[in-house]
Design a protein around this motif. Sequence first.
Motif, PDB file in Angstrom:
ATOM      1  N   GLY A  90     -29.798  -1.837  38.576  1.00  0.00           N
ATOM      2  CA  GLY A  90     -28.600  -2.652  38.764  1.00  0.00           C
ATOM      3  C   GLY A  90     -27.988  -2.623  40.147  1.00  0.00           C
ATOM      4  O   GLY A  90     -26.944  -3.224  40.379  1.00  0.00           O
ATOM      5  N   GLU A  91     -28.616  -1.928  41.098  1.00  0.00           N
ATOM      6  CA  GLU A  91     -28.047  -1.839  42.448  1.00  0.00           C
ATOM      7  C   GLU A  91     -28.256  -3.139  43.214  1.00  0.00           C
ATOM      8  O   GLU A  91     -29.357  -3.698  43.228  1.00  0.00           O
ATOM      9  N   LEU A  92     -27.187  -3.621  43.851  1.00  0.00           N
ATOM     10  CA  LEU A  92     -27.263  -4.836  44.646  1.00  0.00           C
ATOM     11  C   LEU A  92     -27.941  -4.544  45.973  1.00  0.00           C
ATOM     12  O   LEU A  92     -27.547  -3.616  46.692  1.00  0.00           O
ATOM     13  N   ARG A  93     -28.955  -5.305  46.303  1.00  0.00           N
ATOM     14  CA  ARG A  93     -29.676  -5.159  47.565  1.00  0.00           C
ATOM     15  C   ARG A  93     -29.812  -6.525  48.233  1.00  0.00           C
ATOM     16  O   ARG A  93     -29.869  -7.555  47.563  1.00  0.00           O
ATOM     17  N   MET A  94     -29.884  -6.517  49.562  1.00  0.00           N
ATOM     18  CA  MET A  94     -30.307  -7.695  50.295  1.00  0.00           C
ATOM     19  C   MET A  94     -31.802  -7.516  50.539  1.00  0.00           C
ATOM     20  O   MET A  94     -32.232  -6.483  51.063  1.00  0.00           O
ATOM     21  N   SER A  95     -32.578  -8.505  50.148  1.00  0.00           N
ATOM     22  CA  SER A  95     -34.026  -8.381  50.170  1.00  0.00           C
ATOM     23  C   SER A  95     -34.659  -9.472  51.008  1.00  0.00           C
ATOM     24  O   SER A  95     -34.053 -10.515  51.259  1.00  0.00           O
TER      25      SER A  95
ATOM     26  N   PHE B  44     -33.852 -14.207  53.399  1.00  0.00           N
ATOM     27  CA  PHE B  44     -32.986 -13.178  52.833  1.00  0.00           C
ATOM     28  C   PHE B  44     -32.448 -13.677  51.488  1.00  0.00           C
ATOM     29  O   PHE B  44     -31.956 -14.801  51.399  1.00  0.00           O
ATOM     30  N   GLU B  45     -32.517 -12.841  50.478  1.00  0.00           N
ATOM     31  CA  GLU B  45     -31.918 -13.150  49.182  1.00  0.00           C
ATOM     32  C   GLU B  45     -31.420 -11.855  48.566  1.00  0.00           C
ATOM     33  O   GLU B  45     -32.106 -10.828  48.636  1.00  0.00           O
ATOM     34  N   ASP B  46     -30.230 -11.911  47.968  1.00  0.00           N
ATOM     35  CA  ASP B  46     -29.760 -10.711  47.292  1.00  0.00           C
ATOM     36  C   ASP B  46     -30.409 -10.595  45.916  1.00  0.00           C
ATOM     37  O   ASP B  46     -30.848 -11.589  45.336  1.00  0.00           O
ATOM     38  N   ARG B  47     -30.512  -9.371  45.427  1.00  0.00           N
ATOM     39  CA  ARG B  47     -31.105  -9.127  44.120  1.00  0.00           C
ATOM     40  C   ARG B  47     -30.529  -7.843  43.549  1.00  0.00           C
ATOM     41  O   ARG B  47     -29.923  -7.042  44.268  1.00  0.00           O
ATOM     42  N   ARG B  48     -30.721  -7.648  42.276  1.00  0.00           N
ATOM     43  CA  ARG B  48     -30.366  -6.403  41.607  1.00  0.00           C
ATOM     44  C   ARG B  48     -31.652  -5.653  41.281  1.00  0.00           C
ATOM     45  O   ARG B  48     -32.608  -6.238  40.769  1.00  0.00           O
ATOM     46  N   THR B  49     -31.684  -4.367  41.567  1.00  0.00           N
ATOM     47  CA  THR B  49     -32.846  -3.552  41.230  1.00  0.00           C
ATOM     48  C   THR B  49     -32.867  -3.290  39.728  1.00  0.00           C
ATOM     49  O   THR B  49     -31.962  -3.686  38.993  1.00  0.00           O
ATOM     50  N   ALA B  50     -33.881  -2.571  39.270  1.00  0.00           N
ATOM     51  CA  ALA B  50     -34.005  -2.254  37.848  1.00  0.00           C
ATOM     52  C   ALA B  50     -32.817  -1.433  37.353  1.00  0.00           C
ATOM     53  O   ALA B  50     -32.452  -1.505  36.176  1.00  0.00           O
TER      54      ALA B  50
END
Length: 199
Positions: A157-162, A149-155
Amino acid sequence: MSSNAHRVLSKSPTACAPPPHWPPHVRYISEPHYHSSVPLQVRAHICPQSPSATHPSRSLTIIRRIVEPSHPAYGQFGLFAAKKIQPRVHIVDYVGEVHCDDRPQSDYDLSLLRTQDGLSVGVDAHSMGNEARFINDYRSINAKPNAVFEDRRTATGELRMSIWSGSESIKKGEEILVSYGKAWWHARTSPQTCELAAG
């Protein structure tokens, strides 16, 4: 209220055709739904602008029933590699209902963010979610975690857990496994299964 905040506030679940083996009692969504318990300023931090519509890519994963009797989630479902997945590849985002209320009964609730003032933000895929809700924990399986699991920002800018593949490639047909973490297990005094997403 700013225009960006208004767009975040009005966001609703995005429904689309579910993948094969999807449980009928769970709503399939490809974008997060924001529960009313999430304060406006927290929503604006998580999703600073209106996201563009996206369609899930199912080329990397497939949902399959667990058929090995020795598997802790035997008879339930898991997420498997539909083809070879190279190391350090983004597999799927964990999509569900973003919330700030307490949900101790949900086995599908994942931590997304803790704000500076101590507010906990989670993503709950109990009643709505995507393929990621079927990822199992590696414990009690004769395997090691092959994803993280790693958090990221989409294109936008939305924060997601991926979920990302680990340091080694995942073979076609191999089950995708992560570590839920000790806190998840400590919260369950007598867990009956290692599955986050039994369906």
